[in-house]
Design an enzyme around this catalytic site. Structure first.
Site, PDB file in Angstrom:
ATOM      1  N   GLN A 183       0.870  -1.169   0.000  1.00  0.00           N
ATOM      2  CA  GLN A 183       0.000   0.000   0.000  1.00  0.00           C
ATOM      3  C   GLN A 183       0.909   1.221   0.000  1.00  0.00           C
ATOM      4  O   GLN A 183       1.508   1.557   1.022  1.00  0.00           O
ATOM      5  CB  GLN A 183      -0.915  -0.031   1.221  1.00  0.00           C
TER       6      GLN A 183
ATOM      7  N   ARG B 101      -4.309   4.421   4.302  1.00  0.00           N
ATOM      8  CA  ARG B 101      -3.608   5.106   3.223  1.00  0.00           C
ATOM      9  C   ARG B 101      -4.095   4.548   1.887  1.00  0.00           C
ATOM     10  O   ARG B 101      -4.719   3.479   1.837  1.00  0.00           O
ATOM     11  CB  ARG B 101      -2.098   4.933   3.362  1.00  0.00           C
TER      12      ARG B 101
ATOM     13  N   ALA C 285     -11.694   3.094   4.192  1.00  0.00           N
ATOM     14  CA  ALA C 285     -10.746   2.192   3.532  1.00  0.00           C
ATOM     15  C   ALA C 285      -9.865   2.931   2.522  1.00  0.00           C
ATOM     16  O   ALA C 285     -10.037   4.128   2.282  1.00  0.00           O
ATOM     17  CB  ALA C 285     -11.506   1.064   2.843  1.00  0.00           C
ATOM     18  N   HIS C 286      -8.952   2.202   1.907  1.00  0.00           N
ATOM     19  CA  HIS C 286      -7.995   2.815   0.985  1.00  0.00           C
ATOM     20  C   HIS C 286      -8.678   3.400  -0.246  1.00  0.00           C
ATOM     21  O   HIS C 286      -9.630   2.862  -0.767  1.00  0.00           O
ATOM     22  CB  HIS C 286      -6.879   1.857   0.573  1.00  0.00           C
ATOM     23  N   ASN C 287      -8.133   4.533  -0.672  1.00  0.00           N
ATOM     24  CA  ASN C 287      -8.578   5.201  -1.902  1.00  0.00           C
ATOM     25  C   ASN C 287      -9.986   5.765  -1.832  1.00  0.00           C
ATOM     26  O   ASN C 287     -10.557   6.141  -2.859  1.00  0.00           O
ATOM     27  CB  ASN C 287      -8.442   4.257  -3.108  1.00  0.00           C
TER      28      ASN C 287
END
Lengths: 342, 342, 342
Positions: C198, C218, C239-241
């Protein structure tokens, strides 16, 4: 900045180059953000179309995908995502912490720290514990007495690992994880609820990862077990005496009540809840937010509340939208029969 | 290893021995794992059957249960689980922390630490706070200014207790609990959402336990209150100005929105959510994952979303599986009436 | 004790006094708890009625509300709640931490601490990071390498901010917040699930607040972004993104899966879940516990599982209570038609 030729990267992942193998790659990016010096990957035709509008240096792609890439060099491999993951490590190697015990760390009697391990600032470790070789313990982590942590683990910052917990090799515990906490066990006594001492252990097998602020209780009498290679997301609750098999995926905010058995290779969707003492068969898939109140067979796909086979749940859900129509049609029929009766 | 005779253990719990009272017991175990030197307990005939296949040293059992125990010595008591809990303490006594203030702990001006209390490594305590006699504050816990912690509490590791919070006696706060955090209060202002200062307190009464990584906000103006003997599991959210009565059970991942009143003796199932400003009557039971959007009467059993009396919820849920059938039967009736009309 | 005249407080909020402007105010309280020296506020007639039975010193009230206040002095303002918020700050000013770096804090090479900033006990900060002017970093917080924190932020206690995270000005991160944690990304490999590195960032804009024990991952490749002025409650998972727009409200225990886009000004009710890769339009309102599995249009109001327009969801929910009746009426019709057929 580190740079590689397309050929060098292709060699890393045993891929075949189509186009200019000497082209220079300076970074990695997703298909919709890739610039002229970036490597990217596509898994299917839909993503491939997004590439055409971009201008990546090179693209990892399956052997048979037709890529009209406007000059992007192709690296053909069986699994482009897996290959991309490998190359990500090259461009973004993890920064290991400095080996050794930080002078502010407090380490108890009889505790052994393996060679190459790193114990960060303000870490506290109790007595008779073991930190395996190469493991990294982040700042403000507390490890209790009689804990064993395997090799090459990453723990913390800010984790708590309570007494008698066992953690395997290559385990990652992200920030704020709590392992071996007392389970939620009370019995009515003369003076209100009486706490049942929680004397079991918490056993985390090799290659497990547990997300930020998740909690895994110790067993009441027996053990709570998380099987090899299982991945647990953030803010998940695993209660006492739960057994999770190998290779499971447990998405964020799932709650697993006491004594549940989750079979190997199962997937639990985000915010799903499993009631106590149930069995989830191996390879089952539980939908996000599902509320499981009965056993789930192996390889079954369940969703909804109460959780049932996904097809049934979909049908019930679709049907509920037609209730208004049902009531109207029913009234119409009743009116007509009344009319006939007159 | 500590060992006891069956008679010694029976005396501890005022039980009556049937069989060899001199038999030696070296440990405790659940009925399906008990070995020849273990004490176990059974509450009912179903569990009793599991014992027959085992070979425990002794078994706590109700006065009237018929136990064909293959030589297992019986200790008859009114409540075997409660008696077992008492004996668990004997075999697995809690390890108290060393009394005293660890040299790395930072304690503010005017703060008093009671005799026999233990303040662990890297604990920080603000000014004018009180830690009661015999209380144990685990590593990396932060206690703010003007906090009062009662006697014989166990707090931490890694807890945060913010200013003006009051904690009673014999309270247990597990790892990562946050008390007295600012509540979630904003009002639209000229420049976006404006924070409403949260100036109330967080009051935790005697014998409360709060699970790992749970959060209890301070009041906005008034107080947030958790009543005596209430037990809260992991990852629970209690918002500002909530009042939880005495002796409640709040299972993991429950969310209680602002200004809710939960009556004494209520039970909230895992992942249940209570919308703001509602009243849950005393002794009510809210099912796991229920979404409560209206008041719940005393002693009621509610479940589902939106939560309603459990029987209604079950009926609605069962009915939703029959919608497909309803639509089929309705169409059949319409066809027949059409046919008659021709 | 600080005291003010009604006139002084009215001047602060540009209000108009009705009654004795010299009256002394010593504190603030909610309408049902206000005593003879307290200021309170009412927003509507219903609350006004509760005041009549009280005896506040003064009351903030809208220009046109008819207040029969039994001698309570009125301060008329356009927005009483906002005015009250302003006065709350006067009676309960936040206690700033002492500026400077606590001797136990560990600060890495190349890290700059702005003037007036406060770095608390046992804080650890990595290399090449920046703490803006006037920002306060609470005890036991860990800030990694290459992090930028803006001005006048409040972080901690016990937070974790991982490498390359950017935090704007006036941001508040409550106890136990984890920013920039690795996202939950795995791909099947030869040897089980393989972690996808990540390598994206976590970007938190100005005036954001994030509640206790919440986690923001991240980005995997790109970034996870929380927009200006957005307020996030306790125990939320991002969560990511994910991209959250400006001025959103995200209530406790919400879960937002990977790559979701939440439009500006949206509100997500408590325990709601948003499945991956979806778009929530600007200004949408998602009900508590809703399970969103499809895109939501701008300004739409959605609820239930699966989430759909709130009116539809209400109708389906109400209908499900009538299923029993539907089945009865259907059987009755069938019986009658059978009878006719004979």
């Amino acid at each position: 900045m580190t740079a590689y030729t397309v050929q060098q990267l292709a060699d890393l992942v045993a891929g075949t180059v189509e186009g200019d193998a000497s082209r220079r790659v300076e970074g990695v990016a997703s298909v919709d953000r890739a610039g002229p010096t970036d490597l990217t990957f596509v898994m299917n035709q839909r993503n491939a179309r997004r590439l055409r509008q971009g201008a990546a240096a090179a693209c990892l792609v399956t052997p048979d995908l037709d890529l009209d890439a406007n000059g992007t060099v192709c690296i053909r491999v069986a699994n482009p995502e897996l290959a991309f993951t490998r190359i990500l490590d090259v461009f973004h190697p993890e920064q290991p912490s400095d080996p050794g015990i930080h002078p502010t760390a407090i380490v108890g009697r009889g505790t052994r720290i393996g060679s190459g391990a790193s114990v960060g600032p303000y870490v506290t470790i109790g007595d008779n514990s073991v930190i395996g070789e190469g493991s990294q313990i982040g700042p403000h982590t507390h490890i209790d007495d009689d804990v064993v942590i395997g090799q090459d683990c990453r723990v913390g910052p800010g984790c708590t690992i309570l007494h008698d917990t066992r953690v395997g090799d290559r385990v990652r515990l992200y920030a704020g994880v709590r392992l071996g906490v007392d389970g939620f066990g009370y019995t009515p006594g003369a003076d209100g609820l009486t706490r049942i001492p929680q004397v079991g252990r918490c056993l985390i097998d090799d290659d497990v990862e547990i997300g930020a602020n998740s909690t895994v209780d110790r067993g009441a009498l027996g053990d709570t077990v998380v099987g090899r290679g299982t991945k647990i997301d953030n803010l998940v609750h695993v209660a006492h005496n739960v057994t999770i098999g190998e290779g499971c995926i447990v998405v964020a905010q799932v709650g697993i009540a006491g004594s549940v058995e989750v079979g190997a290779g199962s997937q639990l969707g985000g915010q799903a809840g499993i009631a106590g003492h149930l069995t989830i068969g191996p390879g089952a898939r539980i939908g996000a937010q599902a509320g499981v109140i009965g056993d789930v067979p192996a390889a079954a796909v369940y969703s909804g509340y109460p959780a049932r086979p996904h097809r049934e749940a979909l049908r019930a859900s679709a049907g509920s939208l037609r209730l208004h129509e049902v009531l109207r049609r029913l009234s119409e029929l009743e009116r007509r029969l009344e009319g006939e009766g007159e």
